[in-house]
Design a protein around this motif. Sequence first.
Motif, PDB file in Angstrom:
ATOM      1  N   TYR A  96      17.087  51.069 108.795  1.00  0.00           N
ATOM      2  CA  TYR A  96      18.365  50.455 109.144  1.00  0.00           C
ATOM      3  C   TYR A  96      19.305  50.455 107.938  1.00  0.00           C
ATOM      4  N   CYS A  97      18.765  50.133 106.777  1.00  0.00           N
ATOM      5  CA  CYS A  97      19.600  50.134 105.570  1.00  0.00           C
ATOM      6  C   CYS A  97      20.015  51.543 105.173  1.00  0.00           C
ATOM      7  N   ASP A  98      19.052  52.465 105.156  1.00  0.00           N
ATOM      8  CA  ASP A  98      19.355  53.847 104.775  1.00  0.00           C
ATOM      9  C   ASP A  98      20.303  54.512 105.768  1.00  0.00           C
ATOM     10  N   GLY A  99      20.156  54.145 107.045  1.00  0.00           N
ATOM     11  CA  GLY A  99      20.963  54.780 108.075  1.00  0.00           C
ATOM     12  C   GLY A  99      22.203  53.978 108.412  1.00  0.00           C
ATOM     13  N   THR A 100      22.046  52.890 109.125  1.00  0.00           N
ATOM     14  CA  THR A 100      23.188  52.150 109.661  1.00  0.00           C
ATOM     15  C   THR A 100      24.036  51.486 108.578  1.00  0.00           C
ATOM     16  N   VAL A 101      23.410  50.737 107.671  1.00  0.00           N
ATOM     17  CA  VAL A 101      24.190  50.053 106.633  1.00  0.00           C
ATOM     18  C   VAL A 101      24.927  51.073 105.774  1.00  0.00           C
ATOM     19  N   PHE A 102      24.224  52.117 105.381  1.00  0.00           N
ATOM     20  CA  PHE A 102      24.837  53.141 104.540  1.00  0.00           C
ATOM     21  C   PHE A 102      25.906  53.921 105.298  1.00  0.00           C
ATOM     22  N   ARG A 103      25.550  54.437 106.444  1.00  0.00           N
ATOM     23  CA  ARG A 103      26.446  55.341 107.168  1.00  0.00           C
ATOM     24  C   ARG A 103      27.669  54.625 107.728  1.00  0.00           C
ATOM     25  N   GLU A 104      27.485  53.429 108.283  1.00  0.00           N
ATOM     26  CA  GLU A 104      28.590  52.765 108.973  1.00  0.00           C
ATOM     27  C   GLU A 104      29.444  51.874 108.069  1.00  0.00           C
ATOM     28  N   VAL A 105      28.894  51.494 106.907  1.00  0.00           N
ATOM     29  CA  VAL A 105      29.661  50.600 106.027  1.00  0.00           C
ATOM     30  C   VAL A 105      29.832  51.206 104.636  1.00  0.00           C
ATOM     31  N   VAL A 106      28.750  51.325 103.891  1.00  0.00           N
ATOM     32  CA  VAL A 106      28.834  51.634 102.466  1.00  0.00           C
ATOM     33  C   VAL A 106      29.379  53.029 102.191  1.00  0.00           C
ATOM     34  N   HIS A 107      28.858  54.022 102.876  1.00  0.00           N
ATOM     35  CA  HIS A 107      29.302  55.392 102.606  1.00  0.00           C
ATOM     36  C   HIS A 107      30.775  55.575 102.932  1.00  0.00           C
ATOM     37  N   GLY A 108      31.204  55.036 104.064  1.00  0.00           N
ATOM     38  CA  GLY A 108      32.606  55.175 104.448  1.00  0.00           C
ATOM     39  C   GLY A 108      33.540  54.542 103.446  1.00  0.00           C
ATOM     40  N   LEU A 109      33.199  53.344 102.986  1.00  0.00           N
ATOM     41  CA  LEU A 109      34.021  52.665 101.990  1.00  0.00           C
ATOM     42  C   LEU A 109      34.028  53.434 100.672  1.00  0.00           C
ATOM     43  N   PHE A 110      32.851  53.924 100.263  1.00  0.00           N
ATOM     44  CA  PHE A 110      32.753  54.669  99.013  1.00  0.00           C
ATOM     45  C   PHE A 110      33.529  55.984  99.116  1.00  0.00           C
ATOM     46  N   PHE A 111      33.435  56.630 100.252  1.00  0.00           N
ATOM     47  CA  PHE A 111      34.137  57.898 100.444  1.00  0.00           C
ATOM     48  C   PHE A 111      35.644  57.701 100.344  1.00  0.00           C
ATOM     49  N   GLN A 112      36.133  56.664 101.007  1.00  0.00           N
ATOM     50  CA  GLN A 112      37.576  56.434 101.020  1.00  0.00           C
ATOM     51  C   GLN A 112      38.099  55.876  99.690  1.00  0.00           C
ATOM     52  N   THR A 113      37.284  55.111  98.989  1.00  0.00           N
ATOM     53  CA  THR A 113      37.730  54.443  97.762  1.00  0.00           C
ATOM     54  C   THR A 113      37.517  55.285  96.512  1.00  0.00           C
ATOM     55  N   VAL A 114      36.439  56.069  96.488  1.00  0.00           N
ATOM     56  CA  VAL A 114      36.081  56.817  95.278  1.00  0.00           C
ATOM     57  C   VAL A 114      36.146  58.332  95.482  1.00  0.00           C
ATOM     58  N   ILE A 115      35.443  58.824  96.479  1.00  0.00           N
ATOM     59  CA  ILE A 115      35.309  60.270  96.618  1.00  0.00           C
ATOM     60  C   ILE A 115      36.627  60.954  96.968  1.00  0.00           C
ATOM     61  N   ARG A 116      37.335  60.428  97.960  1.00  0.00           N
ATOM     62  CA  ARG A 116      38.584  61.086  98.347  1.00  0.00           C
ATOM     63  C   ARG A 116      39.619  61.095  97.222  1.00  0.00           C
ATOM     64  N   PRO A 117      39.944  59.942  96.641  1.00  0.00           N
ATOM     65  CA  PRO A 117      41.001  59.966  95.618  1.00  0.00           C
ATOM     66  C   PRO A 117      40.571  60.540  94.274  1.00  0.00           C
ATOM     67  N   LYS A 118      39.310  60.315  93.858  1.00  0.00           N
ATOM     68  CA  LYS A 118      38.902  60.666  92.508  1.00  0.00           C
ATOM     69  C   LYS A 118      38.210  62.029  92.396  1.00  0.00           C
ATOM     70  N   ILE A 119      37.575  62.477  93.468  1.00  0.00           N
ATOM     71  CA  ILE A 119      36.840  63.735  93.421  1.00  0.00           C
ATOM     72  C   ILE A 119      37.536  64.820  94.237  1.00  0.00           C
ATOM     73  N   LEU A 120      37.924  64.499  95.461  1.00  0.00           N
ATOM     74  CA  LEU A 120      38.560  65.490  96.327  1.00  0.00           C
ATOM     75  C   LEU A 120      40.080  65.554  96.138  1.00  0.00           C
ATOM     76  N   GLN A 121      40.618  64.584  95.367  1.00  0.00           N
ATOM     77  CA  GLN A 121      42.071  64.538  95.138  1.00  0.00           C
ATOM     78  C   GLN A 121      42.847  64.447  96.444  1.00  0.00           C
ATOM     79  N   GLN A 122      42.336  63.596  97.326  1.00  0.00           N
ATOM     80  CA  GLN A 122      42.985  63.360  98.616  1.00  0.00           C
ATOM     81  C   GLN A 122      43.358  61.883  98.728  1.00  0.00           C
ATOM     82  N   PRO A 123      44.366  61.559  99.534  1.00  0.00           N
ATOM     83  CA  PRO A 123      44.744  60.151  99.684  1.00  0.00           C
ATOM     84  C   PRO A 123      43.699  59.356 100.460  1.00  0.00           C
TER      85      PRO A 123
END
Length: 227
Positions: A96-123
């Motif tokens: 549940y933690c590896d799948g649901t918590v990560f996929r539905e909450v943590v990964h999405g927030l990390f992607f939008q807050t860190v990966i998109r602006p800092k790595i992919l150079q996207q808004p």
Amino acid sequence: MLKIYGVPISVHTRKVIVAALEKKLTFEIDPVIPFNPPANWDKLSPTGKIPVVAIDDFELADSSVISAYLEQTHPEPALYPREARERARALWLEEYCDGTVFREVVHGLFFQTVIRPKILQQPTDRAAIEAILTQALPKVFGYLESQVTDGYLVGKSLGIADIALASNLVNYHYLGYRIDSARYPKLERTFKRLCRQPSIATALRAEQPVAKNMGLDVEIVETLSPA
């Protein structure tokens, strides 16, 4: 020698690092980032994801598979319960933690807050963040609140479910978010208690240079992790 491929601030890489620390294994880390992998990465990681481990000439991917392998080859201290029902519950909460918590909450927030602006150079997609915080998070954290106690998640000692939970919540805090103590008091207490576990605290201290370099919010972790 155990070699762990994966940047330490990854939820799943950290899980393997903590498991190795609990087992008192000697290991080294190759901080692979999936967005800039080494030349042989397709061979090491067929999915392209981290972590991967190499143990002599044996290579293994996926944090749950790796953790289970370490448990079988180094059974003490046990991270998985021996009794069938408790073991099944531990496996479920790990998933549940590896799948649901990560996929539905943590990964999405990390992607939008860190990966998109800092790595992919996207808004950053603010609407996506709002949807996670108002729709996905209450359901996921509500379930976790119903499952945690003032002890360990399963059994009487630190286990794989605790490690998987803590690893996700660390990254949630790295992004500047905090657990609402009024709505999820048991979850907040559990997170703070887990961060004080020696193996988790050791892993967090070791990854602080990477976290700080990425501009993550390390204040809460520094406060909770004893020196």
